[in-house]
Each structure stands twice: as C-alpha cells, then as structure tokens.
Design a protein around this motif. Structure first.
Motif, short mmCIF file in Angstrom:
data_model
loop_
_atom_site.label_atom_id
_atom_site.label_comp_id
_atom_site.label_asym_id
_atom_site.label_seq_id
_atom_site.Cartn_x
_atom_site.Cartn_y
_atom_site.Cartn_z
N GLU A 293 1.01 -0.97 -0.06
CA GLU A 293 0.19 0.07 0.03
C GLU A 293 0.99 1.20 0.01
O GLU A 293 2.08 1.14 0.52
CB GLU A 293 -0.73 -0.02 1.18
CG GLU A 293 -2.11 -0.93 1.27
CD GLU A 293 -2.97 -0.92 2.40
OE1 GLU A 293 -2.92 0.25 3.10
OE2 GLU A 293 -3.75 -1.65 2.21
N ILE A 294 0.50 2.24 -0.71
CA ILE A 294 1.30 3.50 -0.70
C ILE A 294 0.18 4.73 -0.23
O ILE A 294 -0.87 4.69 -0.90
CB ILE A 294 1.71 3.65 -2.22
CG1 ILE A 294 3.03 2.65 -2.40
CG2 ILE A 294 2.42 5.21 -2.03
CD1 ILE A 294 3.58 3.10 -3.50
N MET A 295 0.58 5.46 0.79
CA MET A 295 -0.32 6.39 1.25
C MET A 295 -0.07 7.61 0.54
O MET A 295 0.92 7.98 -0.11
CB MET A 295 0.00 6.72 2.82
CG MET A 295 0.17 5.40 3.43
SD MET A 295 -1.45 4.59 3.53
CE MET A 295 -2.15 4.97 5.01
N GLN A 296 -1.05 8.76 0.64
CA GLN A 296 -0.78 9.94 0.04
C GLN A 296 0.61 10.56 0.85
O GLN A 296 0.74 10.52 1.88
CB GLN A 296 -1.92 10.69 0.40
CG GLN A 296 -2.37 11.93 -0.28
CD GLN A 296 -3.34 12.81 0.20
OE1 GLN A 296 -4.37 12.53 0.78
NE2 GLN A 296 -3.23 14.09 -0.32
N ASN A 297 1.04 11.46 -0.37
CA ASN A 297 2.22 11.86 0.26
C ASN A 297 3.55 11.16 0.46
O ASN A 297 4.23 11.63 1.37
CB ASN A 297 1.90 12.99 1.00
CG ASN A 297 3.03 14.32 1.13
OD1 ASN A 297 3.96 14.26 0.20
ND2 ASN A 297 3.31 14.83 2.26
N GLU A 298 3.47 9.61 0.35
CA GLU A 298 4.70 9.15 0.42
C GLU A 298 5.56 9.20 -0.39
O GLU A 298 5.16 10.01 -1.81
CB GLU A 298 4.46 7.54 0.49
CG GLU A 298 3.95 7.16 1.94
CD GLU A 298 3.96 5.52 2.00
OE1 GLU A 298 5.16 5.03 2.75
OE2 GLU A 298 3.06 4.89 1.55
N TYR A 299 6.93 9.09 -0.20
CA TYR A 299 7.96 9.21 -1.10
C TYR A 299 8.93 8.01 -1.22
O TYR A 299 9.44 7.32 -0.37
CB TYR A 299 8.75 10.40 -0.59
CG TYR A 299 9.94 11.12 -1.59
CD1 TYR A 299 10.08 10.36 -2.89
CD2 TYR A 299 10.67 12.02 -1.33
CE1 TYR A 299 10.92 11.07 -4.08
CE2 TYR A 299 11.51 12.66 -2.31
CZ TYR A 299 11.60 11.98 -3.43
OH TYR A 299 12.81 12.66 -4.31
N HIS B 295 16.84 9.47 -1.71
CA HIS B 295 16.08 10.62 -1.43
C HIS B 295 14.73 10.19 -1.11
O HIS B 295 13.93 11.36 -0.38
CB HIS B 295 15.84 11.38 -3.13
CG HIS B 295 17.04 12.15 -3.12
ND1 HIS B 295 17.10 13.49 -3.06
CD2 HIS B 295 18.17 11.68 -3.89
CE1 HIS B 295 18.59 14.00 -3.49
NE2 HIS B 295 19.15 12.83 -4.03
N ALA B 296 14.07 9.06 -1.01
CA ALA B 296 13.11 8.58 -0.82
C ALA B 296 12.79 8.35 0.70
O ALA B 296 13.81 8.56 1.50
CB ALA B 296 12.71 7.53 -1.67
N HIS B 297 11.70 8.19 1.32
CA HIS B 297 11.52 7.93 2.55
C HIS B 297 11.32 6.36 2.76
O HIS B 297 11.40 5.97 4.14
CB HIS B 297 10.26 8.61 2.94
CG HIS B 297 10.25 10.39 3.15
ND1 HIS B 297 9.47 11.11 3.74
CD2 HIS B 297 11.39 10.98 2.55
CE1 HIS B 297 10.02 12.37 3.67
NE2 HIS B 297 10.90 12.31 2.98
N ARG B 298 10.83 5.97 1.82
CA ARG B 298 10.47 4.52 1.72
C ARG B 298 11.20 3.66 0.81
O ARG B 298 11.16 4.39 -0.45
CB ARG B 298 9.14 4.23 1.90
CG ARG B 298 8.54 2.73 2.13
CD ARG B 298 6.98 2.75 1.92
NE ARG B 298 6.37 1.46 1.77
CZ ARG B 298 5.20 1.21 1.30
NH1 ARG B 298 4.24 2.42 1.41
NH2 ARG B 298 4.77 0.25 1.18
#
Lengths: 409, 242
Positions: free
Chosen positions: B30-36, B209-212
């Motif tokens: 799942e990918i949430m809104q405003n995820e990177y 650069h990403a958060h995940r």
C-alpha cells in the motif's frame, strides 16, 4: 480533443517531412489535375459552342454541305468536300415548298473582305454574307438601328448593307452609320441598318461582318457557290416534321437516289450540342478512368507513406498514449493527417486543373469557366482516398501497445 | 492519511514464445498519500512491470489494484487512458518529449487529451512550467534544451494535470550526476508540497532521496523499509536550484 488541434498536429507532421510529403502528393495532384483540367476544358468548349450557336434561334435548323461539327480524319472530310454545292435553285425549291416552316433563310458567305469609308478602313478580315429577308430572323440577328433587308432589296438586288458592330467601331467611330455609303470588296453599299452586338464566340468574332441582300451577293460574288439553308419551324411541336420535310425536299432538289444517304448535313443547336456531348462523353469517360486509376495508385502511395510515418513515430504514439490519448485520438490524428495530405494535393490539382483548362477559354477569347461541381467532386474524392487509405495505418497506430512504443528506438 | 495505491497479490505473466515468464508473483503493498517511495531491484526483478501496472500502462494477470479506491485492474484501454491522463504523471529516463513541439505544447499535451479548453490549459501549462523554472524557455523545442531542462519539462508535463501520483522511471538515468541531483532536489521539493512520488531506480544514491524503499527480487517484494540515511536538502537550496 478539438479538430483544430488535430489539424495542427497533421500540418506539423507534414511540414516535418516536406519532400516526402510533396512526392507523395504528386500522385494526387496529377490525378485531380487531369480530371479537373479536362472537365474544365470540355466545359469551356461546350459553353463556347452553345454560345456560338445561339445565332441559330429556337426550333431552327440549318442545312449545309459540310457538317457543323466534325470529328474524324482526312478521308471523311474528303467525302464532304466532294459533295455538290447547295445552289440557289435547290434552296429556293425547298423554301417555296416548306409547309412547316415559319421562315426559310438562305445565305452565302464570303470572307476576307475590307470595308472602307473615306480614309477609314477595316482589316481585310470582314465577312460579307448574302441573306434573303428571312435569313436575318433565322440567324437570330437583331437590327439595332435602321431597317432590315426586305423583299424589295432581294427582288431588285439593291446595293444596301446592314453592318456588324465591329465594322461600325472601325469605320464609323463617331456614329452616323445608317444612311452613309461604304465600300466593301469592290462595291459600294448604302448602310440601312446596324446589327446589335453579339459578342465573340468560339474562336471567331461574330460582329465582324456585313449582310447584304442575297441576290446582290450572288451577282457580285458569283452564282456558283455553296449556300446554307436555315429553317425556323412554325413551332417546337412540328420541328421534327419540318426537318423531315426539308430533308425530303432537298433530296428531291438534289436528285439523291432513294436509299442513298443524304449528301448534306442538317443540324440544330440541340443536335450540335448532343453531337458534341457524345464526343466529349468518351473523352470524359477515358480521362475519368485514367484519373481514377492514377488516384488509386496515389492512394496506395499515401497509405505506404502513412505506414512509414506510423513506424517512425511509434515513440510519439507511445508518449501520447502515456499521457492519456485514447485509441480514437490516435486514430483521428493519423486519419486527419492522411486526409490533409490528400487535400493539399487535391487543392493544388484542382487549382492547376482549372487554370490549365481555362487556357482554352483564353485561346477562344471567351469567359473562363470554374467547374464548381467537378471541383467539389475532386475535393470529395480526396477525402475518400484519405479516409480509405489512411484508415489502416491509423488503425495500426491506434492499436500500438504503449509500453512497447515507449521503448521503441 | 488516505491510501492512494493498494496492490493485493498482483501477478503478471508473460508468454515468451513457449515459455511463461512470471514477472510479478504476488506483490501486495500500500502506498499512502504524500509518500516518497523508491522501488529498487536488479534488472529482471519485475520493477518495470510493476511500474507499468502502477502507471496503468498495463493490467495485472491476477490480483487487485486500487488507485484512489477505484479498481483499475480490470479496466479497458479507454478507461486506463483516462486514468493515466487524470491520475498519473510520468517522468521517463529518456524524457519522452515530442521533438517537434515546443515546451509549452509538450506540457499542454495531457490537458489536450483531458479536454481542457485552450485558455485554461494554457494557464495551467504556464503555471507548471513556471514551477520547474523554465518560463524563459517556453517556446523552445526539446533539442534546444539541455538534458536537465528536458527532464524538467517532463516533470512539468507530469505535474500539469495535478495527478495523484508522480511516477518516475530512472529519472536521472540519462543525466550527469550534478544535473541528476538538481532533478532529485526538484522531486524532494514536490514531495514537500504534498505530491505522492514513486521512483523506480537501481541507483542507491537516487533511492536515498525517498522515505521508503521497496526492494524487488524475482517478482516478489524482498524488503519494504523506511530509508535510514536519507539525503535531504534544505528548502533554500532547492529554491535556488529549481
């Protein structure tokens, strides 16, 4: 997606490959050009013939030794040349006995004459015609000023003349023609009338002539010459009877054997036009067929280039699809491009065709013709070709897989 | 925060001649809104397939894909085209700009297919171009631009429809390191502005650069974890370079 957007894309794509597009268009241009050019030329001839013949009035026909419109070789012309002249006796034999005729005109022509008044002089290209009184109305000529030739002129061979407008312009530039003396050929005539202007038609100039009484004409230019007989039937309903009557009488006068073919030609405006149309029909058919084949070949060329274009632009198609273009958008884009390509060729062909077809009009000094119907047909034809030959490449483009297309190098 | 992407047991099967290739073998995430998010993996791991499916360029053989709570896994071509148009902004490694069109037209392109009228789309396109700092180059063709500028045009095009996700496939792959960094700073800034960003890459530097980070291997999720030592930049430096 707006149509203007599609159009812009198409024009851009065509502009990006100018030479290739131009070469592809050439086929369409030639095909459309030949159709439009020939149709325009035929129409020019047709209108000039119709105009030139309008001197024969309604339900009027003319009889003469030579056919008015002749399509054929030297051999056949020989046949006409060997026919006996239509003499004054034969013509009068017919004129006296016609019962279905309102008027029977008899005329003879002599070309290459000069008309002089004092120091003013025409070129030596004025025709002199001898007309019996009824010849004037059967020719549909109108006397604008003065009087026409009457029975007395005919009976007494008076030295009178009615002159055409071109002659008036040359020798009476300041007016005052009626009542004046002119010298035509080697004789002097009193001008009794001036003809209304008819305007040029079919190569000749119909106002550059003078008419004198037939009897005077025969005295001065010789009795042994070929004459024309013009018959105006009493009405359209007896036109055919009048033609048959005149034919029978003239055969009798010329002692043509029963069963032998006529040794003269009878024509009316209608018969001339239909003869001409018959001739042009085959020309049209032939050109139409050839043009159709060439357009077909051109269409295949369009299809070929569109297929190349689709392949070349696979990546572009992929990009468009990735950002949301649907199949219909891509289909529309490539069909539009094919149509635009065809239409550019079509329009160039139409313009060239109209232009070159009217060279004939220029040569005959008659007003140019713009065959709107054929131009529309050409336009429509190009549309159809664009669609027919554009559909497959466009369909191919529309069904490209976006992932594959984006990867395409 | 709401879920933007939900993948449940996605598989993708390719028929390569006689052979069947399992590009994806049951991926759930799942990918949430405003995820990177960075999707990583060696070649053949299935990350391209995954990107194509997330980007609605392709549909899964089986499994469920919900984008904004809409099931897109069984949509037809036209519906997918519409989703791509409205919901997804692509940024490709090779930029994929229309070579014969200027910057403005390239950025307008998704809006044209979205049926936005001329005045509105011009306004939106210019806004988007301004966001990536190319207002001066509006009427230049791609071949008159540097690689970095081209990629920024691509980003402007991806942003112009205000999509739910920005999907970038190796966005720095054709750029030198410095220009690549600039583009990544642009992505960082876009993320801070609230965009959901999914990077597909095989470069650790870029993924950092990403958060995940989601690592794929052989068509399965191997690891799915937050990025520990993130490379971030101050807002000031982003603004300066953008």
């Amino acid at each position: 997606m707006e149509f203007s957007e599609l159009l812009k894309i198409s024009l851009n794509a065509i502009r990006a490959n100018k030479l290739r597009s131009a070469l592809t268009l050439l086929g369409i241009v030639v095909g459309v050009f030949s159709i439009i050019g020939v149709m325009t030329a035929v129409r020019v001839l047709q209108s000039s013939i119709e105009e030139g013949l309008s001197n024969l009035g309604s339900h009027t026909f003319q009889i003469q030794k030579f056919p008015a419109l002749f399509v054929g070789g030297h051999d056949q012309w020989h046949k006409f040349r060997n026919r006996k002249d239509i003499t004054i006796d034969q013509a009068e034999f017919v004129a006296e006995r016609m019962s279905y005729a309102q008027y029977v005109g008899i005329e003879g022509w002599q070309g290459g004459q000069t008309v002089e008044v004092g120091r003013l002089k025409t070129n030596p290209n004025v025709s002199i015609c001898g007309e019996n009184p009824e010849g004037i109305p059967t020719n549909n000529w109108t006397v604008a000023e003065g009087r026409s030739i009457n029975d007395n002129d005919q009976r007494y061979s008076t030295q009178v003349a009615i002159i055409g407008q071109d002659v008036v312009a040359k020798v009476f530039p300041n007016g005052g023609a009626v009542g004046s003396q002119i010298k035509a050929g080697s004789h002097r005539y009193t001008v009794i009338g001036v003809f209304e202007k008819k305007g040029g038609a079919f190569g000749g100039n119909t106002d550059n002539f003078i008419a004198i009484p037939l009897s005077t004409f025969l005295d001065e230019f010789g009795k042994r010459r070929d004459l024309h007989i013009m018959v105006k039937a009493k009405g359209p309903e007896v036109f055919d009877e009048a033609v048959e009557e005149a034919r029978t009488l003239l055969r009798l006068a010329r002692k043509v054997d029963p069963g032998a073919e006529d040794d003269f030609d009878i024509f009316s405006n209608d018969s001339l036009i239909s003869t001409f149309n018959e001739f042009t029909f085959y020309v049209k058919l032939g050109i139409g067929f050839i043009s159709f084949i060439s357009l077909l070949a051109a269409g295949v060329g369009i299809m070929n280039i569109m297929l190349v274009s689709v392949t070349e632009r696979t990546r572009e198609i992929g990009i468009r699809k990735a950002v949301g273009a649907r199949r219909m958008n891509i289909l529309g884009q490539f069909i539009t491009e094919a149509i635009v390509l065809c239409q550019i060729g079509g329009i160039v062909g139409i313009l060239l065709g109209i232009f070159s077809g009217n060279i004939a009009a220029l040569a005959f000094n008659i007003p140019p013709v713009v065959p709107i119907d054929w131009a529309l047909l050409g336009f429509l034809l190009c549309l159809v070709i664009g669609v027919v030959f554009g559909v497959y490449p466009a369909w191919k483009a529309a069904n490209l897989d976006p992932i594959e297309s984006l990867r395409y190098e | 925060m709401s879920t933007i992407i939900r993948l449940a047991n996605i598989t993708k099967l390719y028929q390569m001649g006689e052979e069947q290739v399992h590009a994806l073998q049951g991926v759930s995430l799942e990918i949430m809104q405003n995820e990177y998010v960075a999707i990583m993996g060696p070649s053949g791991s299935g990350k391209s397939t995954m990107m194509n499916i997330i980007g609605c360029l392709d549909t899964p053989t089986s499994g469920l894909y919900e984008l904004n709570n809409t099931n897109v896994s069984e949509m037809n071509d036209n519906q997918l085209a519409r989703i791509r148009n409205k919901e997804i902004g692509f940024v490709f490694q090779t930029f994929n700009l229309l070579a014969r069109s200027d910057v403005l037209h390239n950025v307008e392109l998704p809006l044209i297919y979205g049926g936005i009228n001329v005045t509105e789309r011009r306004r939106m396109a210019m806004e988007s171009i301004e966001r990536v700092g190319l207002s001066e180059r509006m009427h230049h063709k791609p071949n008159e631009l540097s690689g970095g500028q081209r990629q920024r045009v691509a980003v402007a095009r991806a942003l112009v429809t205000r999509p739910s996700i920005l999907l970038a496939d190796e966005p720095t792959g054709n750029l030198d390191t410095k220009t690549g960094e600039e583009i990544m700073q642009l992505f960082d800034a876009l993320h801070r502005e609230g965009n959901t960003i999914i990077l597909v890459t095989h470069e650790e530097d870029i993924a950092a650069h990403a958060h995940r980070m989601i690592r794929l291997r052989d068509g399965r999720v191997e690891r799915d974890e937050p990025v520990m030592n993130r490379r971030t930049y101050g807002a000031s430096s982003v603004a300066a370079s953008a």
